[in-house]
Design an enzyme around this catalytic site. Structure first.
Site, PDB file in Angstrom:
ATOM      1  N   ASP A   1       0.842  -1.194   0.000  1.00 35.36           N
ATOM      2  CA  ASP A   1       0.000   0.000   0.000  1.00 35.36           C
ATOM      3  C   ASP A   1       0.877   1.243   0.000  1.00 35.36           C
ATOM      4  O   ASP A   1       2.090   1.154   0.085  1.00 35.36           O
ATOM      5  CB  ASP A   1      -0.922  -0.006   1.230  1.00 35.36           C
ATOM      6  CG  ASP A   1      -0.139   0.019   2.525  1.00 35.36           C
ATOM      7  OD1 ASP A   1       0.121   1.130   3.032  1.00 35.36           O
ATOM      8  OD2 ASP A   1       0.214  -1.057   3.037  1.00 35.36           O
TER       9      ASP A   1
ATOM     10  N   ASP B   1       0.593   3.674   2.293  1.00 31.76           N
ATOM     11  CA  ASP B   1       0.431   4.292   3.598  1.00 31.76           C
ATOM     12  C   ASP B   1      -0.663   5.350   3.471  1.00 31.76           C
ATOM     13  O   ASP B   1      -1.650   5.112   2.795  1.00 31.76           O
ATOM     14  CB  ASP B   1       1.781   4.871   4.055  1.00 31.76           C
ATOM     15  CG  ASP B   1       1.844   5.112   5.549  1.00 31.76           C
ATOM     16  OD1 ASP B   1       1.478   4.200   6.310  1.00 31.76           O
ATOM     17  OD2 ASP B   1       2.261   6.199   5.955  1.00 31.76           O
TER      18      ASP B   1
END
Length: 137
Positions: free
Chosen positions: A84, A86
């Site tokens: 991902d 973040d």
């Protein structure tokens, strides 16, 4: 005190680079990894701060693993896969999204490991096994 200035075995790093390039697996070299205590996601403020420091990856592993491997004088390397962005992205990531991406990344990690295991020489040329020679006790 033992140095972890360069926490990864250069020989293992080179093996990973070789096998991933041969297989056309995308890999990023010379990245900066920030380790946070987890399990948790970063706050928006933390994420912005880490980004301003030049961090490329934020994760919850590597510490204390890299220190323990160095103290044991064991060659150590990390294969970090991105799950991902973040909270650098517009919308914060969910645990469900992380787990879905992680499941996809597992196959790539397994492939890298299978390809690199046979490439690890019995006699290494790195200095990992001598890490304690310059340590202060």
């Amino acid at each position: 005190h033992i140095s972890v200035a360069d926490p990864f075995c250069p020989e293992l790093q080179n093996i990973i680079l070789e096998v991933t390039k041969k297989q056309g697996i995308q890999i990023h070299e010379d990245c900066t990894y920030v380790c946070i205590e987890g399990p948790r996601f970063s706050t928006k403020a933390e994420s912005r701060f880490f980004r301003t420091t030049g961090a490329d990856i934020i994760g919850m592993t590597l510490v204390p693993e890299c220190q323990l491997a160095r103290e044991a004088q064991i060659c150590y390397v990390s294969i970090s896969t991105v799950t991902d962005y973040d909270v650098w992205a517009e919308k914060p990531v969910t645990a469900k999204e992380v787990m879905e991406t992680l499941a996809k990344n597992v196959e790539t990690t397994k492939k890298i490991l299978m390809l690199m295991i046979d490439q690890i020489p019995e006699k290494k040329s790195c200095s990992c096994e001598k890490a304690l020679e310059e340590a202060e006790f």
